[in-house]
Design an enzyme around this catalytic site. Structure first.
Site, PDB file in Angstrom:
ATOM      1  N   GLY A  73       0.283  -1.625  -0.346  1.00  0.00           N
ATOM      2  CA  GLY A  73      -0.237  -0.266  -0.228  1.00  0.00           C
ATOM      3  C   GLY A  73       0.850   1.233  -0.259  1.00  0.00           C
ATOM      4  O   GLY A  73       0.360   2.135  -0.512  1.00  0.00           O
ATOM      5  N   THR A  74       2.292   1.479   0.387  1.00  0.00           N
ATOM      6  CA  THR A  74       2.908   2.378   0.898  1.00  0.00           C
ATOM      7  C   THR A  74       3.799   2.470  -0.674  1.00  0.00           C
ATOM      8  O   THR A  74       3.025   3.845  -0.672  1.00  0.00           O
ATOM      9  CB  THR A  74       4.247   2.318   1.543  1.00  0.00           C
ATOM     10  OG1 THR A  74       3.819   1.898   3.677  1.00  0.00           O
ATOM     11  CG2 THR A  74       5.208   3.418   1.504  1.00  0.00           C
ATOM     12  N   ASN A 154      -6.272   4.404  10.597  1.00  0.00           N
ATOM     13  CA  ASN A 154      -5.496   3.543  10.775  1.00  0.00           C
ATOM     14  C   ASN A 154      -5.247   3.492  12.748  1.00  0.00           C
ATOM     15  O   ASN A 154      -5.489   1.655  12.999  1.00  0.00           O
ATOM     16  CB  ASN A 154      -4.240   3.037  10.736  1.00  0.00           C
ATOM     17  CG  ASN A 154      -3.105   4.288  10.735  1.00  0.00           C
ATOM     18  OD1 ASN A 154      -3.581   5.686  10.364  1.00  0.00           O
ATOM     19  ND2 ASN A 154      -2.171   4.050  11.352  1.00  0.00           N
ATOM     20  N   GLN A 182      -7.292   0.355   5.423  1.00  0.00           N
ATOM     21  CA  GLN A 182      -7.123  -0.017   6.682  1.00  0.00           C
ATOM     22  C   GLN A 182      -9.287   0.312   5.843  1.00  0.00           C
ATOM     23  O   GLN A 182      -9.510  -1.033   6.780  1.00  0.00           O
ATOM     24  CB  GLN A 182      -7.518   1.038   7.368  1.00  0.00           C
ATOM     25  CG  GLN A 182      -6.199   1.590   7.976  1.00  0.00           C
ATOM     26  CD  GLN A 182      -5.544  -0.226   8.733  1.00  0.00           C
ATOM     27  OE1 GLN A 182      -6.090  -1.021   9.259  1.00  0.00           O
ATOM     28  NE2 GLN A 182      -4.376  -0.097   9.312  1.00  0.00           N
ATOM     29  N   CYS A 329       3.624   0.741  11.820  1.00  0.00           N
ATOM     30  CA  CYS A 329       4.867   1.254  11.610  1.00  0.00           C
ATOM     31  C   CYS A 329       5.571   2.530  11.848  1.00  0.00           C
ATOM     32  O   CYS A 329       5.902   2.910  11.448  1.00  0.00           O
ATOM     33  CB  CYS A 329       4.080   2.051   9.875  1.00  0.00           C
ATOM     34  SG  CYS A 329       2.739   1.134   9.602  1.00  0.00           S
TER      35      CYS A 329
END
Length: 389
Positions: A73-74, A154, A182, A329
Protein backbone atom coordinates in the site's frame (compact mmCIF):
# COMPACT_ATOMS: atom_id res chain seq x y z
CA UNK A 1 4.64 -20.67 20.74
CA UNK A 2 1.09 -21.96 21.18
CA UNK A 3 -0.74 -19.30 19.17
CA UNK A 4 -4.10 -20.89 20.00
CA UNK A 5 -3.53 -19.94 23.65
CA UNK A 6 -3.27 -16.26 22.72
CA UNK A 7 -5.73 -13.65 21.47
CA UNK A 8 -4.63 -11.58 18.49
CA UNK A 9 -6.43 -8.23 18.49
CA UNK A 10 -4.15 -6.21 16.21
CA UNK A 11 -5.76 -6.69 12.80
CA UNK A 12 -5.14 -3.05 11.80
CA UNK A 13 -1.42 -3.85 11.91
CA UNK A 14 -1.93 -7.00 9.86
CA UNK A 15 -4.72 -9.53 9.62
CA UNK A 16 -3.61 -13.18 9.77
CA UNK A 17 -3.89 -14.96 6.43
CA UNK A 18 -7.02 -17.04 6.02
CA UNK A 19 -6.47 -20.77 5.38
CA UNK A 20 -8.19 -20.49 1.99
CA UNK A 21 -5.83 -17.67 1.04
CA UNK A 22 -2.77 -19.62 2.15
CA UNK A 23 -3.92 -22.52 -0.04
CA UNK A 24 -4.31 -20.21 -3.04
CA UNK A 25 -0.82 -18.79 -2.48
CA UNK A 26 0.65 -22.28 -2.18
CA UNK A 27 -0.92 -23.31 -5.48
CA UNK A 28 0.38 -20.16 -7.21
CA UNK A 29 3.89 -20.96 -5.99
CA UNK A 30 3.80 -24.17 -8.03
CA UNK A 31 3.01 -22.43 -11.34
CA UNK A 32 6.16 -22.44 -13.47
CA UNK A 33 5.44 -19.64 -15.92
CA UNK A 34 6.05 -15.90 -16.05
CA UNK A 35 2.77 -13.99 -16.67
CA UNK A 36 4.50 -12.08 -19.50
CA UNK A 37 5.45 -15.23 -21.44
CA UNK A 38 3.31 -16.39 -24.35
CA UNK A 39 3.75 -20.15 -23.96
CA UNK A 40 1.24 -22.35 -22.14
CA UNK A 41 2.97 -21.96 -18.78
CA UNK A 42 2.99 -18.18 -19.15
CA UNK A 43 -0.66 -18.11 -20.20
CA UNK A 44 -1.62 -20.16 -17.13
CA UNK A 45 0.20 -17.70 -14.89
CA UNK A 46 -1.46 -14.77 -16.69
CA UNK A 47 -4.88 -16.35 -16.23
CA UNK A 48 -4.59 -16.57 -12.43
CA UNK A 49 -3.12 -13.05 -12.27
CA UNK A 50 -6.02 -11.58 -14.21
CA UNK A 51 -8.51 -13.58 -12.15
CA UNK A 52 -7.06 -11.95 -9.05
CA UNK A 53 -7.25 -8.52 -10.68
CA UNK A 54 -10.94 -9.08 -11.28
CA UNK A 55 -11.47 -10.15 -7.67
CA UNK A 56 -9.80 -7.00 -6.32
CA UNK A 57 -11.72 -4.84 -8.80
CA UNK A 58 -15.03 -6.40 -7.69
CA UNK A 59 -14.29 -5.54 -4.07
CA UNK A 60 -13.97 -1.89 -5.09
CA UNK A 61 -16.78 -1.71 -7.65
CA UNK A 62 -14.43 -0.90 -10.50
CA UNK A 63 -13.24 -2.45 -13.75
CA UNK A 64 -10.27 -4.86 -13.69
CA UNK A 65 -8.22 -2.73 -16.08
CA UNK A 66 -8.28 0.10 -13.53
CA UNK A 67 -6.31 -2.03 -11.01
CA UNK A 68 -2.51 -1.95 -10.94
CA UNK A 69 -0.70 -4.31 -8.57
CA UNK A 70 2.19 -3.01 -6.47
CA UNK A 71 4.48 -4.31 -3.74
CA UNK A 72 2.53 -2.67 -0.90
CA UNK A 73 0.00 0.00 0.00
CA UNK A 74 2.91 2.34 0.71
CA UNK A 75 4.34 1.84 -2.77
CA UNK A 76 0.92 2.45 -4.30
CA UNK A 77 0.43 5.69 -2.35
CA UNK A 78 3.96 6.85 -3.21
CA UNK A 79 3.23 6.23 -6.89
CA UNK A 80 0.01 8.23 -6.83
CA UNK A 81 1.67 11.08 -4.92
CA UNK A 82 4.83 11.11 -7.03
CA UNK A 83 3.65 14.12 -9.00
CA UNK A 84 2.88 12.07 -12.11
CA UNK A 85 -0.86 11.63 -11.47
CA UNK A 86 -3.02 13.70 -13.79
CA UNK A 87 -6.18 13.77 -15.82
CA UNK A 88 -5.56 13.20 -19.50
CA UNK A 89 -5.03 16.50 -21.28
CA UNK A 90 -4.59 18.40 -18.00
CA UNK A 91 -1.42 19.63 -16.29
CA UNK A 92 0.07 17.78 -13.35
CA UNK A 93 -0.96 18.96 -9.86
CA UNK A 94 1.18 21.74 -8.45
CA UNK A 95 -0.25 21.68 -4.92
CA UNK A 96 -1.02 18.86 -2.47
CA UNK A 97 -3.58 19.06 0.34
CA UNK A 98 -3.36 16.26 2.93
CA UNK A 99 -5.33 15.65 6.10
CA UNK A 100 -3.48 16.03 9.39
CA UNK A 101 -4.15 12.41 10.32
CA UNK A 102 -2.69 10.67 7.26
CA UNK A 103 -0.55 7.56 7.47
CA UNK A 104 3.21 8.19 6.96
CA UNK A 105 3.01 6.62 3.49
CA UNK A 106 1.09 9.77 2.49
CA UNK A 107 2.38 12.36 4.94
CA UNK A 108 6.02 11.51 4.20
CA UNK A 109 5.66 9.52 0.97
CA UNK A 110 4.82 12.25 -1.54
CA UNK A 111 7.25 13.95 -3.94
CA UNK A 112 5.86 17.49 -3.74
CA UNK A 113 8.14 20.31 -2.55
CA UNK A 114 7.45 21.39 1.05
CA UNK A 115 6.14 24.80 -0.01
CA UNK A 116 3.51 23.13 -2.22
CA UNK A 117 2.01 20.99 0.58
CA UNK A 118 -0.70 22.12 2.98
CA UNK A 119 -2.23 20.21 5.87
CA UNK A 120 -5.96 19.97 6.42
CA UNK A 121 -7.02 20.13 10.08
CA UNK A 122 -9.47 17.68 11.59
CA UNK A 123 -12.12 18.18 14.26
CA UNK A 124 -12.04 16.65 17.73
CA UNK A 125 -13.54 13.44 16.34
CA UNK A 126 -10.82 13.16 13.69
CA UNK A 127 -12.78 14.11 10.57
CA UNK A 128 -11.47 16.59 8.00
CA UNK A 129 -12.77 20.14 8.44
CA UNK A 130 -14.76 20.61 5.24
CA UNK A 131 -15.04 24.37 5.77
CA UNK A 132 -11.26 24.68 5.86
CA UNK A 133 -10.90 22.47 2.77
CA UNK A 134 -13.35 24.66 0.88
CA UNK A 135 -11.37 27.76 1.85
CA UNK A 136 -8.06 26.22 0.80
CA UNK A 137 -9.50 25.22 -2.57
CA UNK A 138 -10.79 28.77 -3.14
CA UNK A 139 -7.34 30.12 -2.29
CA UNK A 140 -5.74 27.72 -4.80
CA UNK A 141 -7.85 28.96 -7.70
CA UNK A 142 -5.85 28.72 -10.90
CA UNK A 143 -3.69 25.86 -9.62
CA UNK A 144 -4.15 22.15 -10.20
CA UNK A 145 -4.66 20.61 -6.77
CA UNK A 146 -4.37 17.02 -5.54
CA UNK A 147 -6.20 16.16 -2.29
CA UNK A 148 -5.19 13.05 -0.33
CA UNK A 149 -7.47 11.91 2.49
CA UNK A 150 -7.56 8.36 3.85
CA UNK A 151 -10.85 6.49 3.83
CA UNK A 152 -10.46 5.45 7.46
CA UNK A 153 -7.79 6.13 10.05
CA UNK A 154 -5.49 3.30 11.04
CA UNK A 155 -5.35 4.29 14.73
CA UNK A 156 -8.88 5.42 15.58
CA UNK A 157 -10.88 3.77 12.79
CA UNK A 158 -12.59 7.12 12.07
CA UNK A 159 -14.17 7.13 8.59
CA UNK A 160 -13.73 10.27 6.52
CA UNK A 161 -16.54 12.02 4.56
CA UNK A 162 -15.13 11.11 1.15
CA UNK A 163 -18.28 11.92 -0.82
CA UNK A 164 -18.35 15.48 0.54
CA UNK A 165 -14.62 15.89 -0.05
CA UNK A 166 -14.96 14.73 -3.66
CA UNK A 167 -17.90 17.10 -4.23
CA UNK A 168 -15.81 20.06 -3.06
CA UNK A 169 -12.89 18.91 -5.20
CA UNK A 170 -15.04 18.62 -8.32
CA UNK A 171 -16.34 22.16 -7.86
CA UNK A 172 -12.74 23.39 -7.98
CA UNK A 173 -11.26 20.99 -10.54
CA UNK A 174 -9.11 19.16 -7.98
CA UNK A 175 -8.03 15.51 -8.02
CA UNK A 176 -8.73 13.24 -5.04
CA UNK A 177 -6.74 10.24 -3.82
CA UNK A 178 -7.74 8.09 -0.87
CA UNK A 179 -5.51 5.71 1.07
CA UNK A 180 -8.05 2.94 1.67
CA UNK A 181 -5.64 0.48 3.28
CA UNK A 182 -7.68 0.22 6.49
CA UNK A 183 -11.10 0.49 4.87
CA UNK A 184 -10.86 -2.00 2.00
CA UNK A 185 -12.52 -5.27 2.90
CA UNK A 186 -14.04 -3.80 6.08
CA UNK A 187 -16.59 -1.27 4.81
CA UNK A 188 -18.22 -0.90 1.37
CA UNK A 189 -16.08 1.02 -1.12
CA UNK A 190 -17.24 1.85 -4.62
CA UNK A 191 -14.59 3.88 -6.44
CA UNK A 192 -16.81 5.10 -9.32
CA UNK A 193 -19.70 5.97 -6.99
CA UNK A 194 -17.39 7.92 -4.69
CA UNK A 195 -15.92 9.73 -7.67
CA UNK A 196 -12.32 9.18 -6.58
CA UNK A 197 -9.51 9.71 -9.05
CA UNK A 198 -7.19 7.28 -7.27
CA UNK A 199 -7.44 4.77 -4.44
CA UNK A 200 -4.71 2.62 -2.87
CA UNK A 201 -4.92 -0.52 -0.74
CA UNK A 202 -2.90 -3.37 0.77
CA UNK A 203 -3.68 -7.08 0.78
CA UNK A 204 -2.51 -7.97 4.27
CA UNK A 205 -5.06 -5.75 6.00
CA UNK A 206 -7.95 -7.96 4.85
CA UNK A 207 -6.32 -11.36 5.47
CA UNK A 208 -4.24 -11.55 2.32
CA UNK A 209 -0.47 -12.02 2.22
CA UNK A 210 2.01 -9.31 3.13
CA UNK A 211 4.01 -7.61 0.42
CA UNK A 212 1.31 -6.91 -2.16
CA UNK A 213 -0.88 -3.86 -2.75
CA UNK A 214 -2.72 -2.09 -5.53
CA UNK A 215 -3.70 1.27 -6.89
CA UNK A 216 -6.91 2.03 -8.71
CA UNK A 217 -7.05 4.89 -11.21
CA UNK A 218 -10.32 6.27 -12.56
CA UNK A 219 -10.95 6.40 -16.32
CA UNK A 220 -9.13 9.38 -17.82
CA UNK A 221 -6.61 9.48 -14.97
CA UNK A 222 -3.05 8.38 -15.64
CA UNK A 223 0.45 8.19 -14.22
CA UNK A 224 2.39 10.23 -16.78
CA UNK A 225 5.60 8.46 -15.75
CA UNK A 226 5.75 4.80 -14.64
CA UNK A 227 6.58 4.55 -10.96
CA UNK A 228 8.97 1.66 -11.60
CA UNK A 229 10.72 1.59 -14.99
CA UNK A 230 12.26 -1.38 -16.70
CA UNK A 231 9.41 -3.38 -18.15
CA UNK A 232 5.97 -3.14 -19.65
CA UNK A 233 4.16 -4.96 -16.85
CA UNK A 234 0.92 -3.66 -15.29
CA UNK A 235 -0.08 -1.64 -18.37
CA UNK A 236 3.34 0.06 -18.23
CA UNK A 237 2.45 1.71 -14.94
CA UNK A 238 4.71 -0.46 -12.77
CA UNK A 239 7.63 -2.40 -14.23
CA UNK A 240 8.92 -5.67 -12.84
CA UNK A 241 7.67 -9.24 -12.85
CA UNK A 242 4.49 -9.46 -10.81
CA UNK A 243 4.48 -11.14 -7.39
CA UNK A 244 2.13 -13.85 -8.62
CA UNK A 245 1.63 -15.77 -5.32
CA UNK A 246 1.01 -12.54 -3.42
CA UNK A 247 -1.41 -11.22 -6.04
CA UNK A 248 -3.33 -14.50 -6.15
CA UNK A 249 -3.58 -14.41 -2.36
CA UNK A 250 -4.78 -10.81 -2.40
CA UNK A 251 -7.42 -11.72 -4.96
CA UNK A 252 -8.66 -14.67 -2.92
CA UNK A 253 -8.82 -12.51 0.21
CA UNK A 254 -10.69 -9.79 -1.69
CA UNK A 255 -13.31 -12.27 -2.91
CA UNK A 256 -13.86 -13.63 0.60
CA UNK A 257 -14.09 -10.14 2.07
CA UNK A 258 -16.59 -9.00 -0.56
CA UNK A 259 -18.86 -12.01 -0.06
CA UNK A 260 -18.99 -11.50 3.73
CA UNK A 261 -18.72 -7.72 3.91
CA UNK A 262 -22.13 -6.89 5.38
CA UNK A 263 -22.41 -9.86 7.74
CA UNK A 264 -18.82 -9.63 8.97
CA UNK A 265 -19.11 -5.89 9.48
CA UNK A 266 -22.19 -6.36 11.63
CA UNK A 267 -20.53 -9.17 13.61
CA UNK A 268 -17.40 -7.16 14.33
CA UNK A 269 -19.33 -4.01 15.21
CA UNK A 270 -21.38 -6.03 17.69
CA UNK A 271 -18.24 -7.47 19.30
CA UNK A 272 -16.58 -4.05 19.36
CA UNK A 273 -19.56 -2.35 20.99
CA UNK A 274 -19.95 -5.13 23.57
CA UNK A 275 -16.27 -4.85 24.45
CA UNK A 276 -16.46 -1.06 24.70
CA UNK A 277 -19.38 -1.27 27.13
CA UNK A 278 -17.59 -3.87 29.25
CA UNK A 279 -14.42 -1.77 29.42
CA UNK A 280 -16.38 1.33 30.42
CA UNK A 281 -17.81 -0.65 33.35
CA UNK A 282 -14.25 -1.53 34.40
CA UNK A 283 -12.84 1.98 33.83
CA UNK A 284 -15.57 4.65 34.01
CA UNK A 285 -13.05 7.39 33.15
CA UNK A 286 -11.96 5.63 29.94
CA UNK A 287 -11.88 7.84 26.82
CA UNK A 288 -12.73 6.43 23.39
CA UNK A 289 -11.08 8.33 20.56
CA UNK A 290 -13.30 9.11 17.58
CA UNK A 291 -16.44 8.08 19.47
CA UNK A 292 -18.35 11.01 17.97
CA UNK A 293 -17.73 9.95 14.36
CA UNK A 294 -18.45 6.94 12.15
CA UNK A 295 -15.76 4.30 12.75
CA UNK A 296 -14.62 1.07 11.19
CA UNK A 297 -16.65 -1.76 12.73
CA UNK A 298 -13.53 -3.52 13.99
CA UNK A 299 -11.62 -0.69 15.69
CA UNK A 300 -11.61 0.60 19.26
CA UNK A 301 -9.05 3.23 20.28
CA UNK A 302 -9.04 4.11 23.98
CA UNK A 303 -7.10 5.47 26.92
CA UNK A 304 -7.50 5.50 30.68
CA UNK A 305 -6.09 8.65 32.34
CA UNK A 306 -2.86 7.81 34.12
CA UNK A 307 -2.33 4.46 32.39
CA UNK A 308 0.81 4.39 30.22
CA UNK A 309 0.47 2.48 26.96
CA UNK A 310 3.85 0.77 27.36
CA UNK A 311 2.86 -0.60 30.77
CA UNK A 312 -0.50 -1.81 29.52
CA UNK A 313 0.92 -3.41 26.35
CA UNK A 314 3.48 -5.44 28.30
CA UNK A 315 0.92 -6.57 30.87
CA UNK A 316 -1.59 -7.54 28.19
CA UNK A 317 1.06 -9.39 26.20
CA UNK A 318 1.98 -11.39 29.29
CA UNK A 319 -1.74 -12.15 29.67
CA UNK A 320 -1.75 -13.62 26.17
CA UNK A 321 -3.28 -10.66 24.31
CA UNK A 322 -1.77 -8.78 21.38
CA UNK A 323 -2.93 -5.19 20.91
CA UNK A 324 -1.21 -2.02 19.79
CA UNK A 325 -0.62 1.52 20.97
CA UNK A 326 -1.47 2.86 17.51
CA UNK A 327 0.16 2.48 14.10
CA UNK A 328 2.45 -0.51 13.61
CA UNK A 329 4.66 1.55 11.28
CA UNK A 330 6.84 3.09 13.99
CA UNK A 331 9.49 0.38 14.33
CA UNK A 332 7.95 -1.08 17.45
CA UNK A 333 8.19 2.18 19.36
CA UNK A 334 5.55 3.60 21.68
CA UNK A 335 5.53 7.30 20.86
CA UNK A 336 2.99 10.11 20.97
CA UNK A 337 0.55 9.77 18.11
CA UNK A 338 0.43 12.66 15.61
CA UNK A 339 -3.12 11.52 14.84
CA UNK A 340 -4.27 12.13 18.40
CA UNK A 341 -2.30 15.37 18.55
CA UNK A 342 -4.16 16.60 15.45
CA UNK A 343 -7.44 15.74 17.20
CA UNK A 344 -6.46 17.93 20.16
CA UNK A 345 -5.86 15.07 22.60
CA UNK A 346 -3.58 16.07 25.48
CA UNK A 347 -0.07 14.53 25.52
CA UNK A 348 -0.76 12.86 28.88
CA UNK A 349 -3.89 11.11 27.64
CA UNK A 350 -2.38 10.26 24.25
CA UNK A 351 0.51 8.52 26.02
CA UNK A 352 -1.95 5.87 27.17
CA UNK A 353 -3.64 5.20 23.84
CA UNK A 354 -4.41 1.55 23.10
CA UNK A 355 -5.79 0.24 19.82
CA UNK A 356 -7.89 -2.91 19.79
CA UNK A 357 -8.64 -4.09 16.26
CA UNK A 358 -10.73 -7.16 15.57
CA UNK A 359 -10.82 -9.45 12.55
CA UNK A 360 -12.06 -12.60 10.89
CA UNK A 361 -10.74 -14.94 13.59
CA UNK A 362 -11.86 -12.85 16.58
CA UNK A 363 -14.28 -14.61 18.94
CA UNK A 364 -15.93 -13.75 22.25
CA UNK A 365 -13.27 -15.69 24.17
CA UNK A 366 -10.64 -13.31 22.79
CA UNK A 367 -12.53 -10.32 24.14
CA UNK A 368 -12.97 -12.05 27.49
CA UNK A 369 -9.23 -12.63 27.70
CA UNK A 370 -8.60 -8.98 26.89
CA UNK A 371 -11.14 -7.83 29.49
CA UNK A 372 -9.45 -9.88 32.21
CA UNK A 373 -6.02 -8.49 31.38
CA UNK A 374 -7.37 -4.95 31.10
CA UNK A 375 -9.16 -5.26 34.44
CA UNK A 376 -5.94 -6.34 36.17
CA UNK A 377 -4.03 -3.40 34.73
CA UNK A 378 -6.72 -0.86 35.56
CA UNK A 379 -7.27 -2.26 39.08
CA UNK A 380 -3.57 -1.84 39.75
CA UNK A 381 -3.74 1.75 38.48
CA UNK A 382 -6.76 2.58 40.64
CA UNK A 383 -5.09 0.96 43.66
CA UNK A 384 -2.02 3.16 43.21
CA UNK A 385 -4.27 6.21 42.90
CA UNK A 386 -5.98 5.30 46.17
CA UNK A 387 -2.66 4.89 47.97
CA UNK A 388 -1.45 8.24 46.69
CA UNK A 389 -4.63 10.04 47.71
Amino acid sequence: MDWAARSYLDHNATSPVRPEVAAAVAHALTLPGNPSSIHAEGRAARHVLETARGQVAALLGTAPERVTFTGSGTEAANAVLSGALRREGRPAPTRLLVSATEHPCVAAGHRFPAEAVEGLPVDAAGRVRLDVLAGRLRACRGETVLISVHAANNETGVVQPLSEIVALARAHGALVHSDAVQAAGRIPLDVPALGLDALTLSGHKFAGPKGVGAMVLAPGVTLAVPFLRGGGQEARRRGGTENLPGIVGMGAAAEIARSALEAEGARLAGLRDTLEAALRAIAPDMVVFGAGAPRLPNTLSLAVPGLEAATALIALDLSGVAVSSGSACASGKVARSPVLAAMGVSPALAAGALRVSLGWNTRERDLERFQKGFERVVSSLYQRRGQAA
